[in-house]
Design a protein around this motif. Structure first.
Motif, PDB file in Angstrom:
ATOM      1  N   LEU A  29      -4.266 -10.898 -17.469  1.00 52.38           N
ATOM      2  CA  LEU A  29      -4.987 -10.149 -16.438  1.00 52.38           C
ATOM      3  C   LEU A  29      -4.356 -10.344 -15.051  1.00 52.38           C
ATOM      4  O   LEU A  29      -4.150  -9.387 -14.308  1.00 52.38           O
ATOM      5  N   LYS A  30      -4.016 -11.617 -14.797  1.00 55.33           N
ATOM      6  CA  LYS A  30      -3.398 -11.938 -13.493  1.00 55.33           C
ATOM      7  C   LYS A  30      -2.056 -11.203 -13.352  1.00 55.33           C
ATOM      8  O   LYS A  30      -1.752 -10.645 -12.299  1.00 55.33           O
ATOM      9  N   ASN A  31      -1.285 -11.209 -14.454  1.00 54.39           N
ATOM     10  CA  ASN A  31       0.004 -10.510 -14.437  1.00 54.39           C
ATOM     11  C   ASN A  31      -0.179  -9.015 -14.202  1.00 54.39           C
ATOM     12  O   ASN A  31       0.602  -8.392 -13.488  1.00 54.39           O
ATOM     13  N   CYS A  32      -1.226  -8.459 -14.841  1.00 51.10           N
ATOM     14  CA  CYS A  32      -1.484  -7.020 -14.676  1.00 51.10           C
ATOM     15  C   CYS A  32      -1.835  -6.700 -13.230  1.00 51.10           C
ATOM     16  O   CYS A  32      -1.334  -5.719 -12.670  1.00 51.10           O
ATOM     17  N   VAL A  33      -2.671  -7.538 -12.627  1.00 47.55           N
ATOM     18  CA  VAL A  33      -3.079  -7.311 -11.234  1.00 47.55           C
ATOM     19  C   VAL A  33      -1.858  -7.409 -10.320  1.00 47.55           C
ATOM     20  O   VAL A  33      -1.635  -6.562  -9.446  1.00 47.55           O
TER      21      VAL A  33
ATOM     22  N   MET B   1       2.580 -17.370  -2.859  1.00 48.60           N
ATOM     23  CA  MET B   1       2.577 -15.971  -3.283  1.00 48.60           C
ATOM     24  C   MET B   1       1.198 -15.342  -3.151  1.00 48.60           C
ATOM     25  O   MET B   1       1.057 -14.140  -3.113  1.00 48.60           O
ATOM     26  N   TYR B   2       0.143 -16.208  -3.133  1.00 49.45           N
ATOM     27  CA  TYR B   2      -1.223 -15.654  -3.037  1.00 49.45           C
ATOM     28  C   TYR B   2      -1.469 -14.984  -1.695  1.00 49.45           C
ATOM     29  O   TYR B   2      -2.193 -13.995  -1.611  1.00 49.45           O
ATOM     30  N   TRP B   3      -0.822 -15.552  -0.655  1.00 49.00           N
ATOM     31  CA  TRP B   3      -1.024 -14.953   0.664  1.00 49.00           C
ATOM     32  C   TRP B   3      -0.476 -13.541   0.692  1.00 49.00           C
ATOM     33  O   TRP B   3      -1.069 -12.649   1.280  1.00 49.00           O
ATOM     34  N   LEU B   4       0.652 -13.335  -0.024  1.00 47.25           N
ATOM     35  CA  LEU B   4       1.267 -12.004  -0.062  1.00 47.25           C
ATOM     36  C   LEU B   4       0.313 -11.003  -0.721  1.00 47.25           C
ATOM     37  O   LEU B   4       0.086  -9.901  -0.226  1.00 47.25           O
ATOM     38  N   LEU B   5      -0.283 -11.470  -1.825  1.00 48.51           N
ATOM     39  CA  LEU B   5      -1.226 -10.620  -2.562  1.00 48.51           C
ATOM     40  C   LEU B   5      -2.432 -10.283  -1.689  1.00 48.51           C
ATOM     41  O   LEU B   5      -2.869  -9.138  -1.618  1.00 48.51           O
ATOM     42  N   SER B   6      -2.931 -11.330  -0.992  1.00 46.89           N
ATOM     43  CA  SER B   6      -4.112 -11.086  -0.156  1.00 46.89           C
ATOM     44  C   SER B   6      -3.782 -10.164   1.014  1.00 46.89           C
ATOM     45  O   SER B   6      -4.584  -9.316   1.392  1.00 46.89           O
ATOM     46  N   VAL B   7      -2.555 -10.301   1.564  1.00 52.43           N
ATOM     47  CA  VAL B   7      -2.148  -9.420   2.667  1.00 52.43           C
ATOM     48  C   VAL B   7      -2.074  -7.972   2.184  1.00 52.43           C
ATOM     49  O   VAL B   7      -2.573  -7.048   2.834  1.00 52.43           O
ATOM     50  N   VAL B   8      -1.484  -7.794   0.987  1.00 54.98           N
ATOM     51  CA  VAL B   8      -1.340  -6.437   0.435  1.00 54.98           C
ATOM     52  C   VAL B   8      -2.709  -5.818   0.180  1.00 54.98           C
ATOM     53  O   VAL B   8      -2.982  -4.667   0.548  1.00 54.98           O
ATOM     54  N   ILE B   9      -3.623  -6.614  -0.443  1.00 55.27           N
ATOM     55  CA  ILE B   9      -4.968  -6.094  -0.753  1.00 55.27           C
ATOM     56  C   ILE B   9      -5.704  -5.748   0.542  1.00 55.27           C
ATOM     57  O   ILE B   9      -6.268  -4.658   0.670  1.00 55.27           O
ATOM     58  N   THR B  10      -5.662  -6.673   1.509  1.00 50.71           N
ATOM     59  CA  THR B  10      -6.364  -6.422   2.774  1.00 50.71           C
ATOM     60  C   THR B  10      -5.783  -5.197   3.478  1.00 50.71           C
ATOM     61  O   THR B  10      -6.530  -4.342   3.967  1.00 50.71           O
ATOM     62  N   GLY B  11      -4.464  -5.108   3.476  1.00 50.01           N
ATOM     63  CA  GLY B  11      -3.801  -3.959   4.111  1.00 50.01           C
ATOM     64  C   GLY B  11      -4.214  -2.655   3.461  1.00 50.01           C
ATOM     65  O   GLY B  11      -4.536  -1.685   4.149  1.00 50.01           O
ATOM     66  N   ALA B  12      -4.227  -2.655   2.118  1.00 55.08           N
ATOM     67  CA  ALA B  12      -4.593  -1.438   1.383  1.00 55.08           C
ATOM     68  C   ALA B  12      -6.034  -1.041   1.680  1.00 55.08           C
ATOM     69  O   ALA B  12      -6.333   0.134   1.908  1.00 55.08           O
ATOM     70  N   LEU B  13      -6.922  -2.043   1.723  1.00 59.40           N
ATOM     71  CA  LEU B  13      -8.336  -1.763   2.000  1.00 59.40           C
ATOM     72  C   LEU B  13      -8.523  -1.225   3.417  1.00 59.40           C
ATOM     73  O   LEU B  13      -9.205  -0.227   3.631  1.00 59.40           O
ATOM     74  N   LEU B  14      -7.856  -1.880   4.372  1.00 63.54           N
ATOM     75  CA  LEU B  14      -7.996  -1.457   5.771  1.00 63.54           C
ATOM     76  C   LEU B  14      -7.444  -0.049   5.984  1.00 63.54           C
ATOM     77  O   LEU B  14      -8.042   0.769   6.663  1.00 63.54           O
ATOM     78  N   ALA B  15      -6.284   0.208   5.349  1.00 63.01           N
ATOM     79  CA  ALA B  15      -5.661   1.523   5.530  1.00 63.01           C
ATOM     80  C   ALA B  15      -6.475   2.609   4.839  1.00 63.01           C
ATOM     81  O   ALA B  15      -6.587   3.725   5.330  1.00 63.01           O
ATOM     82  N   GLY B  16      -7.062   2.270   3.698  1.00 62.53           N
ATOM     83  CA  GLY B  16      -7.794   3.265   2.920  1.00 62.53           C
ATOM     84  C   GLY B  16      -9.150   3.587   3.486  1.00 62.53           C
ATOM     85  O   GLY B  16      -9.644   4.700   3.359  1.00 62.53           O
ATOM     86  N   CYS B  17      -9.784   2.602   4.151  1.00 61.17           N
ATOM     87  CA  CYS B  17     -11.158   2.804   4.598  1.00 61.17           C
ATOM     88  C   CYS B  17     -11.273   3.269   6.037  1.00 61.17           C
ATOM     89  O   CYS B  17     -12.359   3.454   6.544  1.00 61.17           O
ATOM     90  N   GLN B  18     -10.138   3.400   6.715  1.00 57.17           N
ATOM     91  CA  GLN B  18     -10.265   3.783   8.121  1.00 57.17           C
ATOM     92  C   GLN B  18     -10.694   5.242   8.238  1.00 57.17           C
ATOM     93  O   GLN B  18     -10.352   6.071   7.426  1.00 57.17           O
TER      94      GLN B  18
END
Lengths: 158, 149
Positions: A29-33, B1-18
């Motif tokens: 699941l993590k890999n998919c995400v 690597m988690y920070w990268l994921l969180s940055v991407v998710i936050t960026g996508a959410l912010l850009a999509g919801c504006q």
């Protein structure tokens, strides 16, 4: 699979059980995400490049696709050469392989791998070892889809 | 690597919801056309087409220009309706051809054509374009809309 298991000796079966218990589970699941977001990010960059071509050059949404693909493949080739794309692939998995950038990576990584065998027989001969199958499958799939579409339009009245 | 994921998710959410009501394409382009002052080419047909198509379809924006018998319409649909873009285009083409049977209608859902038409309308409202250039520009955009490769 079941037949294979039957042929195993009790000791082998016991070992397999032991191995199953100890084996580190794949975080599917993590890999998919991760793949979803990395692939999406690559597509986002592609979208930016497409918009750049639409706004700054005489390309429509339809015609901007060609230069966008070329630029994306070129960037992926450069990143593969610098060793950056491999790191991205380690993190993103299929997210880096499925977009068109994966094609550029497949060409250059094969070329790098065989560069010690010479330019013609090494790089030239093996460059499309991986990408060749991608091209072949793509052309064949396109042919099949075109055939189905033609049949549907001609007889199905689509 | 988690920070990268969180940055991407936050960026996508912010850009999509504006929500930027003022940033809609074409906002303000329609308003400043000086009605009554000397418009080098009469744009009543184009305005009429814009109004009618917007009433009959759910569109984000529609821009039209005309020159003699040539009518060029560029429309943009809401993003979630882009899945049925071809269907909407077919329907709108039918509507436009029915409404303006004696005009040569060219309809495009392409962003580039929309941008070009908006730019052309801007030039017209500012008065920075001649009749000859206007005709040439419309022909160029129509040709561009038909390009496949």
């Amino acid at each position: 699979m079941a037949d294979k298991k039957k042929n195993l000796t009790p000791a082998q079966q016991e070992y397999q059980q032991f191995q199953n218990q100890r084996e580190v589970k794949r975080p599917v699941l993590k890999n998919c995400v991760k793949a979803f977001f990395v692939g999406g990010f690559i597509c986002l960059i592609g979208q930016f490049i497409q918009m750049f071509f639409i706004y700054n050059f005489n390309f429509t949404e339809e015609t901007a696709g060609n230069p966008t693909v070329a630029v994306m493949v070129f960037i992926a080739m450069l990143l593969t050469g610098f060793g950056v794309y491999d790191r991205m692939a380690q993190f993103g998995g299929a997210g880096t392989a499925v977009p068109v950038t994966g094609f550029g990576n497949a060409v250059i990584s094969a070329a790098i791998e065989h560069r010690t065998e010479g330019f013609i027989l090494g790089v030239g001969g093996n460059m499309f070892k991986l990408a060749g199958s991608v091209i072949m499958t793509g052309v064949f799939a396109a042919f099949l889809i075109a055939l189905i579409k033609t049949i549907l339009i001609q007889w199905g009245g689509l | 690597m988690y920070w990268l994921l969180s940055v991407v998710i936050t960026g996508a959410l912010l850009a999509g919801c504006q929500n930027q009501p003022g940033a809609e394409p074409g906002a303000g382009i329609n308003d400043p056309i000086k009605v009554g002052t000397a418009e080098i080419v009469n744009q009543d047909i184009a305005r009429n087409a814009e109004k009618q198509l917007k009433e009959e379809n759910h569109l984000k924006d529609v821009q039209a220009v005309n020159d003699g018998k040539k009518l060029l319409i560029a429309a943009q649909v809401p993003h979630n309706e882009r899945f049925s873009l071809k269907k909407i285009e077919k329907k709108m083409n039918r509507q436009a051809k029915k409404q303006f049977p004696d005009h040569e209608v060219t309809l495009s859902m392409d962003k580039k054509i929309h941008l070009e038409v908006m730019e052309l309308k801007g030039k017209l409202s500012e008065g920075g374009i001649g009749k000859k250039k206007w005709k040439k520009e419309i022909e160029r955009i129509i040709k561009l809309s038909k390009e496949k490769t």
